[in-house]
Design a protein around this motif. Sequence first.
Motif, PDB file in Angstrom:
ATOM      1  N   UNK A  21       0.840  -1.194   0.000  1.00  0.00           N
ATOM      2  CA  UNK A  21       0.000   0.000   0.000  1.00  0.00           C
ATOM      3  C   UNK A  21       0.875   1.244   0.000  1.00  0.00           C
ATOM      4  N   UNK A  22       0.358   2.328  -0.579  1.00  0.00           N
ATOM      5  CA  UNK A  22       1.058   3.597  -0.564  1.00  0.00           C
ATOM      6  C   UNK A  22       0.108   4.732  -0.253  1.00  0.00           C
ATOM      7  N   UNK A  23       0.467   5.559   0.730  1.00  0.00           N
ATOM      8  CA  UNK A  23      -0.339   6.717   1.088  1.00  0.00           C
ATOM      9  C   UNK A  23       0.308   7.965   0.500  1.00  0.00           C
ATOM     10  N   UNK A  24      -0.524   8.871   0.010  1.00  0.00           N
ATOM     11  CA  UNK A  24      -0.018  10.112  -0.557  1.00  0.00           C
ATOM     12  C   UNK A  24      -1.054  11.208  -0.345  1.00  0.00           C
ATOM     13  N   UNK A  25      -0.649  12.461  -0.568  1.00  0.00           N
ATOM     14  CA  UNK A  25      -1.573  13.572  -0.412  1.00  0.00           C
ATOM     15  C   UNK A  25      -1.244  14.681  -1.388  1.00  0.00           C
ATOM     16  N   UNK A  26      -2.274  15.448  -1.715  1.00  0.00           N
ATOM     17  CA  UNK A  26      -2.124  16.640  -2.539  1.00  0.00           C
ATOM     18  C   UNK A  26      -2.774  17.769  -1.768  1.00  0.00           C
ATOM     19  N   UNK A  27      -1.963  18.569  -1.111  1.00  0.00           N
ATOM     20  CA  UNK A  27      -2.509  19.609  -0.223  1.00  0.00           C
ATOM     21  C   UNK A  27      -3.285  20.677  -0.987  1.00  0.00           C
ATOM     22  N   UNK A  28      -2.857  20.959  -2.207  1.00  0.00           N
ATOM     23  CA  UNK A  28      -3.549  21.992  -2.974  1.00  0.00           C
ATOM     24  C   UNK A  28      -4.994  21.610  -3.254  1.00  0.00           C
ATOM     25  N   UNK A  29      -5.262  20.315  -3.304  1.00  0.00           N
ATOM     26  CA  UNK A  29      -6.606  19.850  -3.584  1.00  0.00           C
ATOM     27  C   UNK A  29      -7.313  19.253  -2.394  1.00  0.00           C
ATOM     28  N   UNK A  30      -6.678  19.346  -1.221  1.00  0.00           N
ATOM     29  CA  UNK A  30      -7.253  18.770   0.004  1.00  0.00           C
ATOM     30  C   UNK A  30      -7.598  17.287  -0.173  1.00  0.00           C
ATOM     31  N   UNK A  31      -6.665  16.542  -0.751  1.00  0.00           N
ATOM     32  CA  UNK A  31      -6.917  15.127  -1.022  1.00  0.00           C
ATOM     33  C   UNK A  31      -5.847  14.242  -0.393  1.00  0.00           C
ATOM     34  N   UNK A  32      -6.277  13.084   0.053  1.00  0.00           N
ATOM     35  CA  UNK A  32      -5.385  12.029   0.514  1.00  0.00           C
ATOM     36  C   UNK A  32      -5.771  10.752  -0.233  1.00  0.00           C
ATOM     37  N   UNK A  33      -4.762   9.961  -0.576  1.00  0.00           N
ATOM     38  CA  UNK A  33      -4.996   8.754  -1.347  1.00  0.00           C
ATOM     39  C   UNK A  33      -4.373   7.543  -0.657  1.00  0.00           C
ATOM     40  N   UNK A  34      -4.957   6.393  -0.938  1.00  0.00           N
ATOM     41  CA  UNK A  34      -4.370   5.119  -0.508  1.00  0.00           C
ATOM     42  C   UNK A  34      -4.366   4.197  -1.721  1.00  0.00           C
ATOM     43  N   UNK A  35      -3.190   3.981  -2.273  1.00  0.00           N
ATOM     44  CA  UNK A  35      -3.026   3.046  -3.371  1.00  0.00           C
ATOM     45  C   UNK A  35      -2.801   1.660  -2.788  1.00  0.00           C
ATOM     46  N   UNK A  36      -3.661   0.727  -3.161  1.00  0.00           N
ATOM     47  CA  UNK A  36      -3.598  -0.622  -2.596  1.00  0.00           C
ATOM     48  C   UNK A  36      -3.316  -1.610  -3.722  1.00  0.00           C
ATOM     49  N   UNK A  37      -2.176  -2.256  -3.629  1.00  0.00           N
ATOM     50  CA  UNK A  37      -1.767  -3.241  -4.632  1.00  0.00           C
ATOM     51  C   UNK A  37      -1.655  -4.625  -3.997  1.00  0.00           C
ATOM     52  N   UNK A  38      -1.621  -5.638  -4.837  1.00  0.00           N
ATOM     53  CA  UNK A  38      -1.484  -7.026  -4.364  1.00  0.00           C
ATOM     54  C   UNK A  38      -2.475  -7.319  -3.252  1.00  0.00           C
ATOM     55  N   UNK A  39      -3.712  -6.964  -3.475  1.00  0.00           N
ATOM     56  CA  UNK A  39      -4.731  -7.115  -2.445  1.00  0.00           C
ATOM     57  C   UNK A  39      -4.980  -8.567  -2.113  1.00  0.00           C
ATOM     58  N   UNK A  40      -5.298  -8.793  -0.848  1.00  0.00           N
ATOM     59  CA  UNK A  40      -5.546 -10.123  -0.315  1.00  0.00           C
ATOM     60  C   UNK A  40      -6.944 -10.167   0.289  1.00  0.00           C
ATOM     61  N   UNK A  41      -7.538 -11.346   0.399  1.00  0.00           N
ATOM     62  CA  UNK A  41      -8.862 -11.435   1.035  1.00  0.00           C
ATOM     63  C   UNK A  41      -8.869 -10.847   2.444  1.00  0.00           C
ATOM     64  N   UNK A  42      -7.781 -10.950   3.161  1.00  0.00           N
ATOM     65  CA  UNK A  42      -7.730 -10.412   4.521  1.00  0.00           C
ATOM     66  C   UNK A  42      -7.692  -8.882   4.551  1.00  0.00           C
ATOM     67  N   UNK A  43      -7.560  -8.243   3.400  1.00  0.00           N
ATOM     68  CA  UNK A  43      -7.655  -6.780   3.339  1.00  0.00           C
ATOM     69  C   UNK A  43      -9.104  -6.307   3.281  1.00  0.00           C
ATOM     70  N   UNK A  44     -10.036  -7.231   3.180  1.00  0.00           N
ATOM     71  CA  UNK A  44     -11.452  -6.879   3.139  1.00  0.00           C
ATOM     72  C   UNK A  44     -11.867  -6.175   4.425  1.00  0.00           C
ATOM     73  N   UNK A  45     -12.432  -4.988   4.273  1.00  0.00           N
ATOM     74  CA  UNK A  45     -12.815  -4.182   5.423  1.00  0.00           C
ATOM     75  C   UNK A  45     -13.467  -2.894   4.933  1.00  0.00           C
ATOM     76  N   UNK A  46     -14.032  -2.160   5.879  1.00  0.00           N
ATOM     77  CA  UNK A  46     -14.415  -0.777   5.617  1.00  0.00           C
ATOM     78  C   UNK A  46     -13.185   0.080   5.914  1.00  0.00           C
ATOM     79  N   UNK A  47     -12.823   0.909   4.972  1.00  0.00           N
ATOM     80  CA  UNK A  47     -11.633   1.760   5.103  1.00  0.00           C
ATOM     81  C   UNK A  47     -12.070   3.188   5.436  1.00  0.00           C
ATOM     82  N   UNK A  48     -11.412   3.754   6.454  1.00  0.00           N
ATOM     83  CA  UNK A  48     -11.746   5.082   6.940  1.00  0.00           C
ATOM     84  C   UNK A  48     -10.558   6.027   6.790  1.00  0.00           C
ATOM     85  N   UNK A  49     -10.861   7.225   6.362  1.00  0.00           N
ATOM     86  CA  UNK A  49      -9.899   8.314   6.346  1.00  0.00           C
ATOM     87  C   UNK A  49     -10.034   9.071   7.670  1.00  0.00           C
TER      88      UNK A  49
END
Length: 126
Positions: free
Chosen positions: A68-96
Amino acid sequence: QVQLEESGGGLVQAGGSLRLSCAASGRTFSRYVMGWFRQAPGKEREFVAAISWSGGRTYYADSVKGRFGISRVNAGNMVYLQMNSLRPEDTAVYYCAADTSGGSYLSANTVDYDRWGQGTQVTVSS
């Protein structure tokens, strides 16, 4: 009052990728430590990743490090979570989450974040 809204969740096969987005309101977004947490059914909310004001420092849970990779763009008030190689155990509700105290510590504890989004469901099928 800071408001957070996540998007980008969905259903994906194991090994696939998703990118979550978090849109934040507020003029001082660039001074907030931001985090991503997740909660699976019947389990406590757990830390996933955090990022510093500038984006220069990041912190990951061992379970997602290297995938996973977290990043942000302050000019746009955005935060991102790039999730790769996902596994069944990653199943969940994700909260910022936002730490609006102005501190610089990248915490893995839910109590250190005072603003939360409503969550977005991520389901990884095997």
